[in-house]
Design a protein around this motif. Structure first.
Motif, mmCIF file in Angstrom:
data_model
loop_
_atom_site.group_PDB
_atom_site.id
_atom_site.type_symbol
_atom_site.label_atom_id
_atom_site.label_comp_id
_atom_site.label_asym_id
_atom_site.label_seq_id
_atom_site.Cartn_x
_atom_site.Cartn_y
_atom_site.Cartn_z
ATOM 1 N N PHE A 148 0.825 -1.203 0.000
ATOM 2 C CA PHE A 148 0.000 0.000 0.000
ATOM 3 C C PHE A 148 0.862 1.257 0.000
ATOM 4 N N LEU A 186 -3.659 0.945 -6.337
ATOM 5 C CA LEU A 186 -4.217 1.186 -5.000
ATOM 6 C C LEU A 186 -5.686 0.791 -4.941
ATOM 7 N N ALA A 187 -6.420 1.206 -5.958
ATOM 8 C CA ALA A 187 -7.854 0.894 -5.998
ATOM 9 C C ALA A 187 -8.077 -0.611 -6.047
ATOM 10 N N MET A 189 -6.107 -2.997 -4.843
ATOM 11 C CA MET A 189 -5.817 -3.587 -3.534
ATOM 12 C C MET A 189 -6.960 -3.349 -2.560
ATOM 13 N N ALA A 190 -7.471 -2.134 -2.548
ATOM 14 C CA ALA A 190 -8.593 -1.825 -1.652
ATOM 15 C C ALA A 190 -9.817 -2.653 -2.021
ATOM 16 N N THR A 191 -10.058 -2.796 -3.321
ATOM 17 C CA THR A 191 -11.200 -3.584 -3.780
ATOM 18 C C THR A 191 -11.054 -5.046 -3.387
ATOM 19 N N VAL A 193 -9.503 -6.330 -0.765
ATOM 20 C CA VAL A 193 -9.809 -6.489 0.655
ATOM 21 C C VAL A 193 -11.311 -6.392 0.908
ATOM 22 N N LEU A 194 -11.960 -5.436 0.272
ATOM 23 C CA LEU A 194 -13.409 -5.274 0.431
ATOM 24 C C LEU A 194 -14.165 -6.486 -0.106
ATOM 25 N N THR A 318 -1.591 -9.534 -2.048
ATOM 26 C CA THR A 318 -1.868 -9.405 -0.623
ATOM 27 C C THR A 318 -2.190 -10.750 0.016
#
Length: 362
Positions: A148, A186-187, A189-191, A193-194, A318
């Motif tokens: 991140f 970044l988007a 990686m966040a997606t 996890v969500l 991740t």
């Protein structure tokens, strides 16, 4: 068959412990009665106590002394005998205390008795699983923080360069492209996890439609064209047209993840193969790639959340992709497995052809 036997053994363990406890109590009571009976018999035979009839004056005194002596003997026997079988329980309590304090390396030595062995083995398995989970969590935090932080630092650096000005049009366009690419990363990686949090808690599969699975996989391959062309990989797609009833968006995540991993871990000039096979009840999708093999130990843990086979973290990720893929397959009533050897690694996804299992609560 092995799985059934294992469940049966664990199911009988509580019953075994209960029987042991009952036998201990029964043994103490029996020993108390026998000892008190022998003492009473000796006292009566010696003439110290004379009991001729229920009206004998010393009978109440005798019964009182007999009862108190029985309590005393029973207490001594309980303390003496009870300490032996309770040693594993005391050891277990001490181990659980250390485990609660965060000492996940604690292990209980196996005793000689079956009770001690059962307790020790169960506790040691629990401690080992908690230790592995803690290691995976810590590894995930370190990896995710690194992954991140890298694009953020990159975006910040190039943004500062653009803010200073004095750049050519070509440099400006190049830096903007890098910022855009890092933002997408970044988007993503966040997606990821969500998506994991959403899928992990999902119990019922919705949005089931009938669609062309072959076409979906071909589309996913084209989405990754830039990656596999840069590494000059040879792609082999061997399948006919197949349709399936499933959640189209969810299955797309499986193929993207498996294909992306295959491209990522295939050496330059290697081969990636995708094959589909259909039976009367299910369809099998195999994603196979050449390159380094996955050890048996890694194969056992590869679908665990946060686990990454690349311990050096030189590859992006991740450690959630395969966990998500496995969960999606299970929501569809299917499964996913991995096999590796002879310079190849293959992931096999089994899915039911119909959507009957998709509405089942897991």
């Amino acid at each position: 068959m092995r799985k059934w036997k294992g469940k049966k053994r664990h199911g009988l363990a509580p019953l075994f412990f209960t029987l042991v406890f009952i036998l201990i109590v029964f043994g103490i009571l029996l020993a108390t009665v026998v000892i008190m009976g022998l003492v009473s018999y000796a006292l009566i035979r010696s003439g110290i106590w004379v009991i001729s009839s229920p009206d004998t004056p010393n009978l109440p005194v005798f019964l009182l002394i007999f009862g108190l002596s029985g309590v005393g003997v029973g207490t001594v026997l309980a303390v003496t005998v009870g300490r032996l079988p309770l040693r594993p329980v005391v050891s277990l309590l001490n181990g659980m205390k250390r485990l609660a304090e965060g000492d996940y390396e604690v292990r209980i030595p196996e005793g000689k008795k079956r009770l001690g062995r059962e307790l020790s083995r169960s506790f040691n398995v629990l401690a080992e699983e908690l230790q592995n989970t803690e290691m995976l969590r810590s590894d995930f935090v370190n990896s995710f923080s690194h992954e991140f932080k890298t694009p953020i630092v990159s975006i910040q650096g190039f943004a500062q360069l653009l803010n200073r000005g004095g750049l050519t049009e070509e440099q400006t366009r190049e830096y903007l492209d890098i910022i855009e690419e890092e933002s997408r990363r970044l988007a993503a990686m966040a997606t990821n996890v969500l998506n994991y949090n959403r899928i992990e808690n999902q119990k019922i599969l919705t949005g089931v439609t009938r669609f062309n699975l072959s076409e979906q996989i071909r589309t996913c391959v084209l989405m990754l064209e830039k990656k596999w062309t840069e590494k000059k990989l040879e792609l082999s797609l061997e399948f006919q047209e197949h349709e399936i009833s499933a959640n189209e968006e969810m299955l797309k995540q499986i193929w993207i993840n498996l294909l992306d991993n295959a491209v990522k871990f295939t050496p330059e000039g290697g081969t990636v193969e995708v094959a589909l096979r259909e039976t009367a009840e299910k369809i099998l999708v195999v994603v196979r790639n050449s390159g380094s093999e996955i050890s048996l130990e890694e194969r056992k843990r590869i679908f665990q959340k946060f686990y990454q086979s690349d311990s050096t973290h030189t590859k992006e990720g991740t450690g959630l992709g395969l966990t998500i893929a496995k969960r999606i397959a299970e929501l569809h009533g299917g499964s996913i497995s991995v096999d590796s050897g002879s310079g190849w690694t293959a992931f096999t996804v089994e899915l039911p052809l119909t959507g009957e299992a998709s509405s089942a609560i897991l």
